[in-house]
Design a protein around this motif. Structure first.
Motif, short mmCIF file in Angstrom:
data_model
loop_
_atom_site.label_atom_id
_atom_site.label_comp_id
_atom_site.label_asym_id
_atom_site.label_seq_id
_atom_site.Cartn_x
_atom_site.Cartn_y
_atom_site.Cartn_z
N ASN A 392 1.12 -1.20 -0.26
CA ASN A 392 -0.07 -0.69 0.30
C ASN A 392 0.78 1.70 0.27
O ASN A 392 -0.14 2.29 0.24
N HIS A 393 1.84 0.87 0.57
CA HIS A 393 3.05 2.26 -0.26
C HIS A 393 2.54 3.37 1.26
O HIS A 393 2.63 4.24 1.21
N ALA A 394 2.92 2.85 2.31
CA ALA A 394 1.86 3.71 3.12
C ALA A 394 2.43 3.58 4.34
O ALA A 394 3.31 1.77 4.70
N VAL A 395 2.89 4.25 5.84
CA VAL A 395 2.95 3.94 7.10
C VAL A 395 1.77 3.64 7.54
O VAL A 395 1.13 4.78 7.06
N ARG A 396 1.42 2.62 8.96
CA ARG A 396 -0.29 2.39 9.02
C ARG A 396 0.08 2.75 11.09
O ARG A 396 1.31 2.89 11.03
N ILE A 397 -1.10 3.16 11.31
CA ILE A 397 -1.01 2.98 12.82
C ILE A 397 -1.80 2.47 12.86
O ILE A 397 -3.40 1.81 12.05
N ALA A 408 1.12 8.02 7.19
CA ALA A 408 2.03 8.07 5.73
C ALA A 408 2.24 7.88 4.50
O ALA A 408 1.96 6.62 4.42
N GLY A 409 2.32 8.08 3.56
CA GLY A 409 2.27 7.76 2.33
C GLY A 409 1.02 7.86 1.62
O GLY A 409 -0.21 8.24 2.00
N ARG A 410 0.50 6.87 0.20
CA ARG A 410 -0.30 7.07 -0.69
C ARG A 410 0.12 8.41 -1.31
O ARG A 410 -1.08 8.86 -2.17
N GLY A 411 0.07 9.70 -1.03
CA GLY A 411 -0.32 10.63 -1.65
C GLY A 411 -1.73 11.01 -1.71
O GLY A 411 -2.32 11.20 -0.97
N GLY A 417 5.53 6.55 -5.97
CA GLY A 417 6.33 7.25 -5.79
C GLY A 417 7.50 7.24 -5.24
O GLY A 417 8.11 6.67 -4.26
N TYR A 418 8.29 8.41 -5.47
CA TYR A 418 8.91 8.80 -4.65
C TYR A 418 8.80 10.60 -4.43
O TYR A 418 8.73 11.07 -5.13
N ALA A 419 8.35 10.97 -3.03
CA ALA A 419 8.47 11.99 -3.07
C ALA A 419 8.53 13.08 -1.86
O ALA A 419 7.78 12.21 -1.16
N ASP A 420 9.05 13.93 -0.80
CA ASP A 420 9.09 14.62 0.39
C ASP A 420 8.06 15.22 0.01
O ASP A 420 7.52 15.85 -0.39
N GLY A 421 7.59 15.83 1.62
CA GLY A 421 6.45 16.71 2.07
C GLY A 421 5.49 16.16 3.14
O GLY A 421 5.52 15.28 3.93
N ASP A 422 4.85 16.55 2.72
CA ASP A 422 3.25 16.30 3.63
C ASP A 422 3.08 15.03 3.85
O ASP A 422 3.17 14.40 2.97
N ARG A 424 0.45 13.45 3.65
CA ARG A 424 -0.36 12.53 3.22
C ARG A 424 -0.57 12.85 2.13
O ARG A 424 -1.26 12.04 1.00
N THR A 425 -0.63 14.63 2.18
CA THR A 425 -1.00 14.83 0.39
C THR A 425 0.54 15.21 -0.10
O THR A 425 0.51 14.93 -1.36
N GLU A 426 1.39 14.94 0.07
CA GLU A 426 2.87 15.04 -0.78
C GLU A 426 3.81 13.44 -0.99
O GLU A 426 3.96 13.29 -1.94
N ALA A 427 3.27 13.11 0.56
CA ALA A 427 4.91 12.10 0.63
C ALA A 427 4.38 10.76 -0.34
O ALA A 427 2.95 10.60 0.27
N ARG A 428 5.36 10.46 -0.80
CA ARG A 428 5.01 9.16 -1.44
C ARG A 428 6.34 7.93 -1.38
O ARG A 428 7.36 8.33 -1.30
N PHE A 429 6.23 6.62 -0.57
CA PHE A 429 6.90 5.83 -0.56
C PHE A 429 7.47 4.47 -1.42
O PHE A 429 5.53 4.77 -2.39
N ASN A 430 7.64 3.51 -2.27
CA ASN A 430 7.66 2.74 -3.04
C ASN A 430 8.03 1.45 -2.24
O ASN A 430 9.36 1.31 -2.17
N ASN A 431 7.02 0.65 -2.11
CA ASN A 431 7.51 -0.62 -1.52
C ASN A 431 8.13 -0.38 0.08
O ASN A 431 9.39 -1.26 0.07
#
Length: 461
Positions: A392-397, A408-411, A417-422, A424-431
Motif C-alpha cells: 500500500n506504499h504507506a506507514v499505518r498506525i 504517511a504515504g499514498r499521496g 512514488g518518490y516525493a518528500d513533504g506533507d 499524506r498529501t505529498e509524501a510518496r513511498f515505494n514498497n
C-alpha cells in the motif's frame, strides 16, 4: 373585438417597457454598489492590518488584510518568517497565500514590486504568525536513482554512500543509539553511524539475513537470523558485542526459514518463526531448551514479530496473508499464548482504514511501538503501533483498541512514488518495509525499499 385586442396588446407592451426600465435601474444600482478594482496607488502607503489564521504550519492557507496591495498578482511578494510564500490571489485589501516551510519567526512582510521587480513599497504585520512545526517526510540517506542501471552500492559518508537495496529490518543498538543497523535479505547489511555520519557494511557471511535483534541481558549481543532452506542448519546466531559484532556463534538449534524473532524484555527467552513449518518456537538461553509455542494458522508464510515494550504481548505480522495477530504473554508459565486477529482480514489484501477485521492491509512488514502522550491520563496501554504496509506504499498506525489509520504515504492518488513533504498529501513511498523510531530525537526512519533509500519522518528542523 379588434379594438379590445389592440388595447390588450398595447397594455402588455407598456408593462414590458416598465419592467425593462425597473430592471435596468436595479442593474445600475447593483453596479454602483460593487467595489471597483483599485490598483496600487504609489501616493499611499502599503499597510498590513491583520491576518488569519493566527497560527499555522507549512502548506496551510493564510489571508493577509491591509490596504493598497493593488490587484496584480505578479507584483506582490510575501515573506513569512524570512521565507517566500506562494501568493495565489490578491485584491486591494486582501492577499491569499500559502505558508512556506520553516517560517519559524512568523513575521509577515508584504512588498509591492515595480516593472523590474524592484520593491516600490512594503508593509509589515505588528504581530507574528505563530508557526507550528509540522511532521514531514524527507530523504535522510542514500541517493535516488532515476535510472536503475546507475545504481551504486558503497560505503561512505552520509552525502556519498550510494543506494540501499532490499532494506528489510531496522534496529537501533540498545546500548548505543548512534548506531542504526539494517538487514536486507540477499543484499548487504549496513551500519549507519550517526556520530561519524558514515555508512559501512555489517558483514555476517550469511547469504540471506532476515531479522536483527538483541539479547536483553548481559552484553546485549546481537541476534542475527538466517533465512535459509535447509533442515540441517542453524537459523539464529549471536554476534558478540565484545568482538564489536565481528565474531559469531550459532544458537545450536536447526531452524529453516526464520523470518521473525523477538526477545522477552524481562525473562530474556528467544521466540522465532519458521516459514515452512508454520510455527513459533521458544528458545531458552539458560537451559538451551527449544520447544513449540504454537502453530501459525498458515504454513509457508513469512511471520514477522514485534514485542510490546512491557513484554505483556507481541504482534505477529502475517506478510502474505495481510493481517496482524496478537499473542498475550503468560507470566506464570513464561511463554506466549495462542494468538488472535487484531486487524486485517486473513487472506484478503486491500486498503481501508477501520477497526479490527474491517481494516485492510497489503503485505505488512516491520512495525514499532511508540508511546502516545494522549493515552497517559486514560491508563492502560499507552503505545500505538506504527508499521510499514508495503504494497500500500504507506506507514499505518494501529491503536491499542485495534483501529487502523494511515499515518504517511499514498499521496493524493494512492500510488507509489518518490516525493518528500506533507505526510499524506505529498509524501510518496515505494514498497516500504522497515521502520525504526528514535525516542530521543522523536523521529522515524523508514526503509523505503523500492526507492533504495532511508526516509525520515520528523518535525521541521
Amino acid at each position: 373585438m379588434k379594438i379590445k385586442n389592440k388595447v390588450k396588446t398595447r397594455h402588455w407592451q407598456i408593462c414590458w417597457v416598465l419592467f425593462g426600465l425597473i430592471a435596468l435601474s436595479l442593474t445600475h444600482c447593483k453596479h454602483d454598489e460593487l467595489p471597483q478594482e483599485i490598483g496600487y496607488d504609489p501616493s499611499k502607503p502599503v499597510t498590513v492590518s491583520d491576518f488569519y489564521p493566527k497560527a499555522g504550519s507549512v502548506g496551510n492557507n493564510l489571508v493577509i488584510y491591509g490596504e493598497n496591495f493593488g490587484n496584480d498578482l505578479s507584483k506582490i511578494k510575501v515573506m513569512i518568517g524570512g521565507k517566500p510564500a506562494k501568493v495565489v490571489g490578491v485584491k486591494n485589501n486582501a492577499i491569499y497565500c500559502i505558508i512556506p516551510e520553516k517560517a519559524y519567526a512568523g513575521d509577515i512582510k508584504v512588498s509591492v514590486l515595480g516593472g523590474n521587480n524592484e520593491e516600490l513599497a512594503h508593509g509589515a504585520s505588528k504581530e507574528p504568525l505563530s508557526y507550528t512545526r509540522k511532521l514531514l517526510v524527507s530523504t535522510f540517506l542514500g541517493k535516488y536513482y532515476q535510472v536503475p542501471t546507475n545504481f551504486e552500492e558503497k560505503e561512505g559518508p552520509f552525502n556519498d554512500c550510494g543506494g540501499f537495496k532490499g532494506i528489510l529490518w531496522l534496529t537501533f543498538d540498545p546500548k548505543n543509539y548512534n548506531h542504526l543497523y539494517f538487514s536486507a535479505d540477499v543484499n548487504s547489511c549496513r551500519l549507519i553511524d550517526f556520530e561519524k555520519q558514515y555508512v559501512s557494511y555489517f558483514r555476517t557471511d550469511l547469504d540471506r539475513v532476515s531479522i536483527l535483534n538483541w539479547r536483553m541481558d548481559g552484553n546485549q549481543d546481537m541476534i542475527v537470523s538466517h533465512n535459509h532452506s535447509s533442515d540441517t542448519k542453524n537459523g539464529n546466531y549471536l554476534f558478540t558485542r565484545e568482538s564489536n559484532f565481528v565474531q559469531k556463534k550459532a544458537i545450536e538449534v536447526y531452524a529453516r526459514g526464520v523470518n521473525g524473532t523477538i526477545v522477552h524484555p524481562q525473562n530474556g527467552e528467544l521466540y522465532y518463526s519458521r516459514f515452512r513449518a508454520g510455527d513459533i518456537r521458544r528458545y531458552d538461553f539458560n537451559t538451551k531448551e527449544d520447544k513449540l509455542v504454537f502453530s501459525n494458522p498458515y504454513s509457508a508464510v513469512a511471520v514477522y514479530m514485534v514485542m510490546h515494550p512491557s513484554g505483556d504481548y507481541a504482534y505477529l505480522v502475517e506478510f502474505e496473508k495481510h493481517f496482524i495477530m496478537r499473542t498475550d504473554y503468560d507470566r506464570d508459565k513464561k511463554t506466549f499464548k495462542t494468538p488472535y486477529t487484531i486487524c486485517g482480514a486473513a487472506g484478503t489484501a486491500g486498503y481501508a482504514d477501520g477497526i479490527g477485521t474491517n481494516a485492510r492491509l497489503n503485505n505488512p512488514v516491520q512495525g514499532v511501538f511508540v508511546k502516545n502522550p494522549a493515552y497517559e491520563t486514560a491508563g492502560g496501554d499507552q503505545y500505538d503501533f506504527y508499521f510499514c504496509d508495503k504494497a500500500n506504499h504507506a506507514v499505518r498506525i494501529l491503536t491499542p483498541q485495534g483501529r487502523v489509520s494511515t499515518f504517511a504515504g499514498r499521496g493524493n492518488n494512492g500510488t507509489s512514488g518518490y516525493a518528500d513533504g506533507d505526510l499524506r498529501t505529498e509524501a510518496r513511498f515505494n514498497n516500504p518495509q522497515a521502520i525504526a523510531y528514535d525516542d530521543v530525537k522523536k523521529c522515524f526512519y523508514i526503509g523505503d525499499t523500492g526507492n533504495w533509500l532511508i526516509r525520515k519522518i520528523a518535525k521541521e528542523e
